[in-house]
Enzyme design. Structure first.
Site, PDB file in Angstrom:
ATOM      1  N   THR A 133      -7.014  -0.772   8.253  1.00  0.00           N
ATOM      2  CA  THR A 133      -6.667   0.042   9.129  1.00  0.00           C
ATOM      3  C   THR A 133      -7.340   0.826  10.188  1.00  0.00           C
ATOM      4  OG1 THR A 133      -5.551   2.100   9.827  1.00  0.00           O
ATOM      5  CG2 THR A 133      -6.683   2.231   7.450  1.00  0.00           C
ATOM      6  N   ASP A 134      -6.963   0.997  11.426  1.00  0.00           N
ATOM      7  CA  ASP A 134      -8.286   1.369  11.973  1.00  0.00           C
ATOM      8  C   ASP A 134      -8.903   2.853  12.356  1.00  0.00           C
ATOM      9  OD1 ASP A 134      -5.995   3.159  12.689  1.00  0.00           O
ATOM     10  OD2 ASP A 134      -6.361   2.482  15.051  1.00  0.00           O
ATOM     11  N   GLU A 135      -7.773   3.446  10.979  1.00  0.00           N
ATOM     12  CA  GLU A 135      -8.275   4.741  10.424  1.00  0.00           C
ATOM     13  C   GLU A 135      -9.547   5.016   9.654  1.00  0.00           C
ATOM     14  OE1 GLU A 135      -5.181   7.157   9.049  1.00  0.00           O
ATOM     15  OE2 GLU A 135      -4.190   6.866  10.173  1.00  0.00           O
ATOM     16  N   TYR A 143      -6.001   8.873   2.248  1.00  0.00           N
ATOM     17  CA  TYR A 143      -4.988   7.403   2.840  1.00  0.00           C
ATOM     18  C   TYR A 143      -6.052   6.624   3.302  1.00  0.00           C
ATOM     19  CZ  TYR A 143      -2.644   4.042   5.166  1.00  0.00           C
ATOM     20  OH  TYR A 143      -2.906   3.252   6.011  1.00  0.00           O
ATOM     21  N   GLY A 149      -7.193  18.085   8.175  1.00  0.00           N
ATOM     22  CA  GLY A 149      -8.048  16.642   8.230  1.00  0.00           C
ATOM     23  C   GLY A 149      -7.430  16.047   9.821  1.00  0.00           C
ATOM     24  N   HIS A 150      -6.918  16.210  10.110  1.00  0.00           N
ATOM     25  CA  HIS A 150      -5.784  15.419  11.283  1.00  0.00           C
ATOM     26  C   HIS A 150      -7.364  15.065  12.466  1.00  0.00           C
ATOM     27  CE1 HIS A 150      -2.505  15.691  14.373  1.00  0.00           C
ATOM     28  NE2 HIS A 150      -2.551  14.032  13.975  1.00  0.00           N
ATOM     29  N   SER A 190      -8.657   5.464   0.819  1.00  0.00           N
ATOM     30  CA  SER A 190      -8.470   4.270   0.412  1.00  0.00           C
ATOM     31  C   SER A 190      -8.243   2.661   0.332  1.00  0.00           C
ATOM     32  CB  SER A 190      -7.104   5.298  -0.934  1.00  0.00           C
ATOM     33  OG  SER A 190      -6.130   4.924   0.124  1.00  0.00           O
ATOM     34  N   LYS A 191      -7.823   3.005   1.982  1.00  0.00           N
ATOM     35  CA  LYS A 191      -7.898   1.421   2.525  1.00  0.00           C
ATOM     36  C   LYS A 191      -8.883   1.370   2.853  1.00  0.00           C
ATOM     37  CE  LYS A 191      -5.058  -0.285   3.901  1.00  0.00           C
ATOM     38  NZ  LYS A 191      -4.158  -0.949   3.535  1.00  0.00           N
ATOM     39  N   ALA A 200       1.435  -1.382   0.018  1.00  0.00           N
ATOM     40  CA  ALA A 200      -0.385   0.038  -0.144  1.00  0.00           C
ATOM     41  C   ALA A 200       1.057   1.088   0.244  1.00  0.00           C
ATOM     42  CB  ALA A 200      -1.050  -0.477   1.520  1.00  0.00           C
TER      43      ALA A 200
HETATM   44  P1  NAD Z   1       5.392   0.818   4.305  1.00  0.00           P
HETATM   45  O1  NAD Z   1       4.934   1.847   3.500  1.00  0.00           O
HETATM   46  O2  NAD Z   1       6.445   0.510   4.825  1.00  0.00           O
HETATM   47  O3  NAD Z   1       5.505  -0.333   3.019  1.00  0.00           O
HETATM   48  C1  NAD Z   1       4.462  -0.641   2.380  1.00  0.00           C
HETATM   49  C2  NAD Z   1       4.796  -1.554   1.288  1.00  0.00           C
HETATM   50  O4  NAD Z   1       3.821  -1.934  -0.294  1.00  0.00           O
HETATM   51  C3  NAD Z   1       6.825  -0.591   0.293  1.00  0.00           C
HETATM   52  O5  NAD Z   1       7.664  -2.222   0.522  1.00  0.00           O
HETATM   53  C4  NAD Z   1       6.116  -0.955  -0.785  1.00  0.00           C
HETATM   54  O6  NAD Z   1       7.597  -0.912  -1.719  1.00  0.00           O
HETATM   55  C5  NAD Z   1       4.902  -1.216  -1.541  1.00  0.00           C
HETATM   56  N1  NAD Z   1       3.757  -1.287  -1.942  1.00  0.00           N
HETATM   57  C6  NAD Z   1       4.083   0.253  -3.011  1.00  0.00           C
HETATM   58  N2  NAD Z   1       2.937   0.071  -3.924  1.00  0.00           N
HETATM   59  C7  NAD Z   1       3.020  -0.852  -4.539  1.00  0.00           C
HETATM   60  C8  NAD Z   1       2.892  -1.750  -5.757  1.00  0.00           C
HETATM   61  N3  NAD Z   1       2.071  -1.357  -6.225  1.00  0.00           N
HETATM   62  N4  NAD Z   1       2.950  -2.656  -5.738  1.00  0.00           N
HETATM   63  C9  NAD Z   1       3.754  -4.160  -5.044  1.00  0.00           C
HETATM   64  N5  NAD Z   1       4.033  -3.285  -3.486  1.00  0.00           N
HETATM   65  C10 NAD Z   1       3.640  -2.034  -3.392  1.00  0.00           C
HETATM   66  O7  NAD Z   1       4.006   0.663   4.885  1.00  0.00           O
HETATM   67  P2  NAD Z   1       3.660   0.011   6.256  1.00  0.00           P
HETATM   68  O8  NAD Z   1       3.770   0.392   7.325  1.00  0.00           O
HETATM   69  O9  NAD Z   1       4.441  -1.704   6.427  1.00  0.00           O
HETATM   70  O10 NAD Z   1       1.598  -0.855   5.773  1.00  0.00           O
HETATM   71  C11 NAD Z   1       1.367  -2.069   5.714  1.00  0.00           C
HETATM   72  C12 NAD Z   1       0.074  -2.521   5.511  1.00  0.00           C
HETATM   73  O11 NAD Z   1      -0.528  -2.176   6.857  1.00  0.00           O
HETATM   74  C13 NAD Z   1      -0.347  -1.337   4.206  1.00  0.00           C
HETATM   75  O12 NAD Z   1      -1.692  -1.781   3.333  1.00  0.00           O
HETATM   76  C14 NAD Z   1      -1.182   0.049   6.050  1.00  0.00           C
HETATM   77  O13 NAD Z   1      -2.225   0.318   5.116  1.00  0.00           O
HETATM   78  C15 NAD Z   1      -1.521  -1.171   6.815  1.00  0.00           C
HETATM   79  N6  NAD Z   1      -1.079  -0.122   8.106  1.00  0.00           N
HETATM   80  C16 NAD Z   1      -0.240   0.160   8.556  1.00  0.00           C
HETATM   81  C17 NAD Z   1      -0.548   0.841   9.422  1.00  0.00           C
HETATM   82  C18 NAD Z   1       0.830   1.688  10.433  1.00  0.00           C
HETATM   83  O14 NAD Z   1       0.777   2.071  11.807  1.00  0.00           O
HETATM   84  N7  NAD Z   1       2.319   0.905   9.589  1.00  0.00           N
HETATM   85  C19 NAD Z   1      -1.207   0.561  10.499  1.00  0.00           C
HETATM   86  C20 NAD Z   1      -1.977  -0.921   9.889  1.00  0.00           C
HETATM   87  C21 NAD Z   1      -1.784  -0.445   9.011  1.00  0.00           C
HETATM   88  O1  DAU Z   2      -3.758   4.309  12.963  1.00  0.00           O
HETATM   89  C1  DAU Z   2      -3.084   3.218  12.055  1.00  0.00           C
HETATM   90  C2  DAU Z   2      -2.273   4.106  10.756  1.00  0.00           C
HETATM   91  O2  DAU Z   2      -1.441   4.353  11.549  1.00  0.00           O
HETATM   92  C3  DAU Z   2      -1.621   3.341  10.089  1.00  0.00           C
HETATM   93  O3  DAU Z   2      -2.999   3.090   9.399  1.00  0.00           O
HETATM   94  C4  DAU Z   2      -0.682   4.214   8.872  1.00  0.00           C
HETATM   95  O4  DAU Z   2      -0.248   3.744   7.973  1.00  0.00           O
HETATM   96  C5  DAU Z   2       0.308   4.546   9.734  1.00  0.00           C
HETATM   97  O5  DAU Z   2       0.995   5.896   8.858  1.00  0.00           O
HETATM   98  C6  DAU Z   2       0.213   5.721  10.372  1.00  0.00           C
HETATM   99  O6  DAU Z   2      -0.947   6.519  10.866  1.00  0.00           O
HETATM  100  P1  DAU Z   2      -0.787   8.472  11.367  1.00  0.00           P
HETATM  101  O7  DAU Z   2      -1.302   8.940  10.882  1.00  0.00           O
HETATM  102  O8  DAU Z   2      -1.500   8.408  12.814  1.00  0.00           O
HETATM  103  O9  DAU Z   2       1.245   8.378  11.659  1.00  0.00           O
HETATM  104  P2  DAU Z   2       1.878   8.515  11.560  1.00  0.00           P
HETATM  105  O10 DAU Z   2       3.324   8.579  12.490  1.00  0.00           O
HETATM  106  O11 DAU Z   2       2.441   9.991   9.993  1.00  0.00           O
HETATM  107  O12 DAU Z   2       1.279  10.420  12.390  1.00  0.00           O
HETATM  108  C7  DAU Z   2       1.100   9.547  13.312  1.00  0.00           C
HETATM  109  C8  DAU Z   2       0.659  10.539  14.789  1.00  0.00           C
HETATM  110  O13 DAU Z   2       1.758  11.965  15.021  1.00  0.00           O
HETATM  111  C9  DAU Z   2      -0.330  12.046  13.872  1.00  0.00           C
HETATM  112  O14 DAU Z   2      -0.947  12.329  15.271  1.00  0.00           O
HETATM  113  C10 DAU Z   2      -0.145  13.113  14.010  1.00  0.00           C
HETATM  114  C11 DAU Z   2       1.632  13.634  14.420  1.00  0.00           C
HETATM  115  N1  DAU Z   2       2.503  14.092  14.009  1.00  0.00           N
HETATM  116  C12 DAU Z   2       2.943  12.882  12.516  1.00  0.00           C
HETATM  117  C13 DAU Z   2       4.568  13.363  12.086  1.00  0.00           C
HETATM  118  C14 DAU Z   2       5.034  12.875  10.697  1.00  0.00           C
HETATM  119  C15 DAU Z   2       3.326  15.011  14.438  1.00  0.00           C
HETATM  120  O15 DAU Z   2       2.670  15.543  14.842  1.00  0.00           O
HETATM  121  N2  DAU Z   2       4.708  15.129  13.310  1.00  0.00           N
HETATM  122  C16 DAU Z   2       4.950  14.175  12.597  1.00  0.00           C
HETATM  123  O16 DAU Z   2       6.068  14.995  11.838  1.00  0.00           O
END
Ligand code: NAD
Ligand code: DAU
Length: 347
Positions: free
Chosen positions: A129-131, A156, A289-290, A159-160, A83
Site C-alpha cells: 500500500t502507499d501507506e 495497519y 496519527g491521521h 504491519s503492511k 489482510a
Molecule cells: P478487504 O478487507 O476488503 O479484504 C481482505 C480479505 O482478506 C477478506 O476477504 C478477508 O476474509 C481475507 N482475510 C483476512 N485475513 C485472512 C487470513 N488470515 N487468511 C485468509 N484470508 C484472510 O481488503 P481490500 O480492501 O480488498 O484490500 C486487499 C489488499 O489490498 C490488502 O492487502 C490491502 O492492504 C491492500 N490494499 C488495499 C487498498 C484499498 O484501498 N482498499 C489500497 C492499497 C492496498
Molecule cells: O492508501 C491505501 C489505503 O487506503 C489502503 O492501504 C487501506 O487498506 C484502505 O483502507 C485505505 O486506507 P484509508 O485510511 O485512506 O481509507 P479510509 O476509507 O478508512 O479513509 C479514507 C479517508 O477518509 C481518510 O483520510 C480517513 C477519512 N475518513 C474515513 C472514514 C471511514 C473520514 O473522514 N471519515 C470516516 O468515517
C-alpha cells in the site's frame, strides 16, 4: 496459468478474481480466504456459478502452513491480497493485523520458498500500500516514488510494511521471484461499508450523519478497483522479480470535497435534497496519527509495463454510487448476521 489468490472474497480480491477469469480464458483460479467480517462469499456468487471448471474456493487461513503449503506448491502465480485492511480497526486492536499481515505473509513466502526452489517461472505478488511511505504535507509538491524511505505510521501500515519488507527479503536472501505493488486508495463495487466512500453513500441514503474526521482536508489519491486489478495482473505476469511498482490514480482529492461529490451524486440519483444531505456532515474526532496526504508517482509502471489508469474519477464515482444504490441486498447482507457484530462495534 494456475493462480492462487489470497483474500479473494474481499473487496479488491473479488474484483481481481473476476478480472482474471474474464480476461485470461486459459487460467485456473484458487481462492484462499478465511471469511473474516470483510470477506463475503456473496462477492463472488456470480463467479461460483459462472466458472465451475476454472474457479475453486478454499476456506482457510494464510497463517496455517498445512493449508497454504499444498496450494502454493500447485500454483504458478500467487497474488497475495489477504489482510486486515482497515486503519481504524488497527488503532482499536492491532493483534489481528500483525497476525495476518505479517505472520500470514511470512507463512506464504516460506511455502513458496520450500515448494518452488529456484523456479523462475513462478511468481508471488505482495499487494502492499502507499501507506508504507508515511505522510506528505499538503504543500509538498512531491509524490511517493518506489525509492522513497518507508515510514509507516499506523499499526495497519506498519504491519503492511513488515509484510512488504519480508517479501523483498525473501527475494534478496533466497532468490524467490517476488514482486511488490504499492497502491493508493481503491474505490468501486464490493467495498465493505466501513471505508469512506461506501460509508458515506449508505449513510446519505439512510439520512444518517456523515462523519468527517477532523478538518476533512486530508488528501487521498483515488483509483478505481478495475484499474487496480488490471495493473496488478500486469505486474504479476510481467513485473521484474525483486521490483516494487507504485500504482496510482492521478486523482488526489480532499475528503470534504469527495464527500460533497458523493452527496451530489446520491441526491441526483434518489431525488433527496442536496442541501439537507450536506447538513448531515459532522466534523468528528480525528483519527489518531491521521496521515495528512498520500500522493503516488506511478511513472515506473507506465514506463516499464505501459500501464495508465483508464477510469475517470467523476465517471468512476458515478458508477460506484449507482452500484451501491442498485445492490441494497448486498449492503444489507454484509452488514447483518455474522458480519453485523463487527460493523456495529465501529458504527
Ligand atoms: P478487504 O478487507 O476488503 O479484504 C481482505 C480479505 O482478506 C477478506 O476477504 C478477508 O476474509 C481475507 N482475510 C483476512 N485475513 C485472512 C487470513 N488470515 N487468511 C485468509 N484470508 C484472510 O481488503 P481490500 O480492501 O480488498 O484490500 C486487499 C489488499 O489490498 C490488502 O492487502 C490491502 O492492504 C491492500 N490494499 C488495499 C487498498 C484499498 O484501498 N482498499 C489500497 C492499497 C492496498
Ligand atoms: O492508501 C491505501 C489505503 O487506503 C489502503 O492501504 C487501506 O487498506 C484502505 O483502507 C485505505 O486506507 P484509508 O485510511 O485512506 O481509507 P479510509 O476509507 O478508512 O479513509 C479514507 C479517508 O477518509 C481518510 O483520510 C480517513 C477519512 N475518513 C474515513 C472514514 C471511514 C473520514 O473522514 N471519515 C470516516 O468515517
Amino acid at each position: 496459468m494456475r493462480i492462487l489468490v489470497t483474500g479473494g472474497c474481499g473487496f479488491i480480491g473479488s474484483n481481481f478474481v473476476r478480472h482474471v477469469l474474464a480476461s485470461h480464458p486459459g487460467d485456473q483460479v484458487v481462492n484462499l480466504d478465511l471469511l473474516t467480517y470483510a470477506g463475503n462469499p456473496a462477492n463472488l456468487a456470480d463467479v461460483e456459478a459462472g466458472y465451475p471448471e476454472r474457479y475453486r474456493f478454499v476456506h482457510g487461513d494464510v497463517c496455517d502452513p498445512a493449508v497454504v503449503a499444498p496450494l502454493v506448491a500447485e500454483a504458478d502465480l500467487v497474488a497475495h491480497f489477504a489482510a486486515e485492511s482497515h486503519v481504524d480497526r488497527s488503532i482499536e486492536d492491532a493483534q489481528a493485523f500483525v497476525r495476518t499481515n505479517v505472520l500470514g505473509t511470512q507463512c506464504l513466502l516460506h511455502a513458496a520458498k520450500q515448494a518452488w526452489g529456484g523456479d523462475a517461472s513462478r511468481r508471488l505478488l505482495y499487494v502492499s500500500t502507499d501507506e508504507v511511505y508515511g505522510a506528505l504535507r499538503l504543500a509538498d509538491g512531491r509524490r511517493f516514488r518506489e525509492d522513497w524511505p518507508l515510514d509507516p505510521r499506523s499499526p495497519y501500515s506498519a504491519s503492511k510494511a513488515a509484510g512488504d519488507q519480508l517479501a523483498r527479503a525473501y527475494h534478496h536472501t533466497f532468490g524467490l521471484p517476488v514482486v511488490v505493488t504499492r497502491c493508493s486508495n481503491n474505490y468501486g463495487p464490493y467495498q465493505f461499508p466501513e471505508k469512506l466512500i461506501p460509508l458515506m453513500i449508505l449513510n446519505a441514503l439512510a439520512g444518517r450523519e456523515l462523519p468527517v474526521y477532523g478538518d476533512g482536508l486530508y488528501v487521498r489519491d483515488w483509483l478505481h478497483v478495475q484499474d487496480h486489478c488490471r495493473a496488478t495482473d500486469l505486474v504479476l505476469r510481467q513485473g521484474r522479480p525483486g521490483e516494487v511498482y507504485n500504482i496510482g490514480g492521478n486523482s488526489e482529492l480532499a475528503n470534504l470535497e469527495l464527500v460533497g461529490r458523493l452527496i451530489a451524486l446520491v441526491a441526483a440519483r434518489t431525488g433527496q435534497d442536496e442541501a439537507a444531505l450536506r447538513g448531515l456532515i459532522r466534523h468528528v474526532k480525528d483519527r489518531p496519527g491521521h496521515d495528512r496526504r498520500y500522493a503516488i508517482d506511478a511513472g515506473k509502471l507506465e514506463r516499464e509495463l505501459g500501464f495508465t489508469p483508464q477510469m475517470d474519477l467523476a465517471r468512476g464515482l458515478e458508477m460506484t454510487v449507482d452500484w451501491y444504490l442498485d445492490n441494497q441486498d448486498w449492503c444489507r447482507q454484509v452488514t447483518s448476521g455474522q458480519y453485523r457484530q463487527y460493523y456495529q462495534r465501529m458504527y
